[in-house]
Design a protein around this motif. Structure first.
Motif, PDB file in Angstrom:
ATOM      1  N   MET A 143       0.841  -1.196   0.000  1.00 17.40           N
ATOM      2  CA  MET A 143       0.000   0.000   0.000  1.00 17.40           C
ATOM      3  C   MET A 143       0.878   1.250   0.000  1.00 17.40           C
ATOM      4  O   MET A 143       0.608   2.220  -0.709  1.00 17.40           O
ATOM      5  N   LEU A 144       1.935   1.242   0.803  1.00 17.24           N
ATOM      6  CA  LEU A 144       2.817   2.408   0.878  1.00 17.24           C
ATOM      7  C   LEU A 144       3.434   2.742  -0.473  1.00 17.24           C
ATOM      8  O   LEU A 144       3.674   3.916  -0.769  1.00 17.24           O
ATOM      9  N   ASP A 145       3.673   1.731  -1.294  1.00 18.20           N
ATOM     10  CA  ASP A 145       4.230   1.980  -2.625  1.00 18.20           C
ATOM     11  C   ASP A 145       3.360   2.922  -3.447  1.00 18.20           C
ATOM     12  O   ASP A 145       3.824   3.550  -4.383  1.00 18.20           O
ATOM     13  N   LYS A 146       2.078   3.041  -3.085  1.00 17.56           N
ATOM     14  CA  LYS A 146       1.140   3.900  -3.807  1.00 17.56           C
ATOM     15  C   LYS A 146       0.970   5.272  -3.170  1.00 17.56           C
ATOM     16  O   LYS A 146       0.247   6.118  -3.692  1.00 17.56           O
ATOM     17  N   ALA A 147       1.600   5.495  -2.033  1.00 22.09           N
ATOM     18  CA  ALA A 147       1.395   6.739  -1.279  1.00 22.09           C
ATOM     19  C   ALA A 147       2.108   7.919  -1.932  1.00 22.09           C
ATOM     20  O   ALA A 147       3.207   7.780  -2.470  1.00 22.09           O
ATOM     21  N   TRP A 148       1.470   9.095  -1.839  1.00 22.39           N
ATOM     22  CA  TRP A 148       2.088  10.325  -2.307  1.00 22.39           C
ATOM     23  C   TRP A 148       3.205  10.692  -1.345  1.00 22.39           C
ATOM     24  O   TRP A 148       3.036  10.649  -0.129  1.00 22.39           O
ATOM     25  N   GLY A 149       4.377  11.061  -1.861  1.00 26.51           N
ATOM     26  CA  GLY A 149       5.478  11.534  -1.027  1.00 26.51           C
ATOM     27  C   GLY A 149       6.129  10.468  -0.169  1.00 26.51           C
ATOM     28  O   GLY A 149       6.617  10.759   0.921  1.00 26.51           O
ATOM     29  N   LEU A 150       6.156   9.247  -0.653  1.00 28.60           N
ATOM     30  CA  LEU A 150       6.740   8.130   0.096  1.00 28.60           C
ATOM     31  C   LEU A 150       8.195   8.432   0.478  1.00 28.60           C
ATOM     32  O   LEU A 150       8.972   8.925  -0.340  1.00 28.60           O
ATOM     33  N   GLU A 151       8.538   8.146   1.729  1.00 25.79           N
ATOM     34  CA  GLU A 151       9.901   8.312   2.236  1.00 25.79           C
ATOM     35  C   GLU A 151      10.313   7.032   2.955  1.00 25.79           C
ATOM     36  O   GLU A 151       9.449   6.210   3.295  1.00 25.79           O
ATOM     37  N   PRO A 152      11.604   6.852   3.208  1.00 21.08           N
ATOM     38  CA  PRO A 152      12.045   5.626   3.897  1.00 21.08           C
ATOM     39  C   PRO A 152      11.371   5.413   5.258  1.00 21.08           C
ATOM     40  O   PRO A 152      11.191   4.277   5.683  1.00 21.08           O
ATOM     41  N   ASN A 153      10.973   6.499   5.935  1.00 23.48           N
ATOM     42  CA  ASN A 153      10.345   6.386   7.253  1.00 23.48           C
ATOM     43  C   ASN A 153       8.830   6.561   7.176  1.00 23.48           C
ATOM     44  O   ASN A 153       8.200   6.964   8.152  1.00 23.48           O
ATOM     45  N   SER A 154       8.241   6.251   6.029  1.00 27.58           N
ATOM     46  CA  SER A 154       6.791   6.332   5.862  1.00 27.58           C
ATOM     47  C   SER A 154       6.115   5.118   6.483  1.00 27.58           C
ATOM     48  O   SER A 154       6.645   4.007   6.433  1.00 27.58           O
ATOM     49  N   ARG A 155       4.940   5.357   7.043  1.00 22.80           N
ATOM     50  CA  ARG A 155       4.084   4.279   7.554  1.00 22.80           C
ATOM     51  C   ARG A 155       2.630   4.661   7.335  1.00 22.80           C
ATOM     52  O   ARG A 155       2.298   5.831   7.185  1.00 22.80           O
ATOM     53  N   LEU A 156       1.764   3.674   7.324  1.00 23.04           N
ATOM     54  CA  LEU A 156       0.332   3.936   7.390  1.00 23.04           C
ATOM     55  C   LEU A 156       0.005   4.080   8.865  1.00 23.04           C
ATOM     56  O   LEU A 156       0.310   3.190   9.669  1.00 23.04           O
ATOM     57  N   SER A 157      -0.594   5.193   9.227  1.00 24.35           N
ATOM     58  CA  SER A 157      -0.823   5.449  10.654  1.00 24.35           C
ATOM     59  C   SER A 157      -1.816   4.465  11.266  1.00 24.35           C
ATOM     60  O   SER A 157      -1.811   4.257  12.479  1.00 24.35           O
ATOM     61  N   CYS A 158      -2.629   3.802  10.438  1.00 31.66           N
ATOM     62  CA  CYS A 158      -3.553   2.793  10.958  1.00 31.66           C
ATOM     63  C   CYS A 158      -2.830   1.507  11.337  1.00 31.66           C
ATOM     64  O   CYS A 158      -3.383   0.656  12.041  1.00 31.66           O
ATOM     65  N   GLN A 159      -1.595   1.350  10.880  1.00 26.97           N
ATOM     66  CA  GLN A 159      -0.821   0.138  11.138  1.00 26.97           C
ATOM     67  C   GLN A 159       0.358   0.353  12.075  1.00 26.97           C
ATOM     68  O   GLN A 159       0.883  -0.592  12.644  1.00 26.97           O
ATOM     69  N   ALA A 160       0.782   1.610  12.248  1.00 27.51           N
ATOM     70  CA  ALA A 160       1.949   1.924  13.087  1.00 27.51           C
ATOM     71  C   ALA A 160       1.523   1.953  14.547  1.00 27.51           C
ATOM     72  O   ALA A 160       0.763   2.826  14.972  1.00 27.51           O
ATOM     73  N   VAL A 161       2.004   1.000  15.317  1.00 27.98           N
ATOM     74  CA  VAL A 161       1.630   0.860  16.721  1.00 27.98           C
ATOM     75  C   VAL A 161       2.719   1.488  17.594  1.00 27.98           C
ATOM     76  O   VAL A 161       3.897   1.143  17.487  1.00 27.98           O
ATOM     77  N   VAL A 162       2.301   2.404  18.449  1.00 29.06           N
ATOM     78  CA  VAL A 162       3.227   3.087  19.354  1.00 29.06           C
ATOM     79  C   VAL A 162       3.802   2.066  20.330  1.00 29.06           C
ATOM     80  O   VAL A 162       3.060   1.262  20.904  1.00 29.06           O
TER      81      VAL A 162
END
Length: 112
Positions: A72-91
């Protein structure tokens, strides 16, 4: 309790925000609970990229993304090495500094 620091974003949090979050909470749920209305067109099911964020600090404390999130991230606008989907990134147990990108690939805002 870890903090999530949201950098200023003109639409979602113009002043930026610092919030305390329970470990185990997703970045998206934490944001929504504190009035930071990050778009999430797929209702947090890892099926779009509208909740894309860039983790500016604390990225290493997150569990690695899985193959579905990476696809999914491969399709994101402005993808960076430290990109995540916030719905999946668990603190975890470290503070995070989060930047909400200026744009998403969503054609229309759902107005959640």
């Amino acid at each position: 309790m870890p903090q999530v620091i949201f950098l200023p974003h003109a639409e979602h949090c113009p002043e930026g925000a610092v919030i305390e979050v329970e470990a185990g909470e997703t970045v998206l749920n934490a944001a929504l609970a504190h009035g930071i209305d990050i778009e999430h067109a797929c209702e947090k099911s890892c099926a779009c990229t509208t909740c894309h964020v860039v983790i500016r600090e604390g990225f290493g404390s997150l569990e690695p993304s899985d193959e579905l999130e990476d696809d999914m991230l491969d399709k994101a606008w402005g993808l960076e090495p430290n990109s995540r989907l916030s719905c999946q990134a668990v603190v975890a147990d470290q503070d995070l500094v989060v930047e909400i990108p200026k744009y998403t690939i969503n054609q229309v805002s759902e107005g959640h």
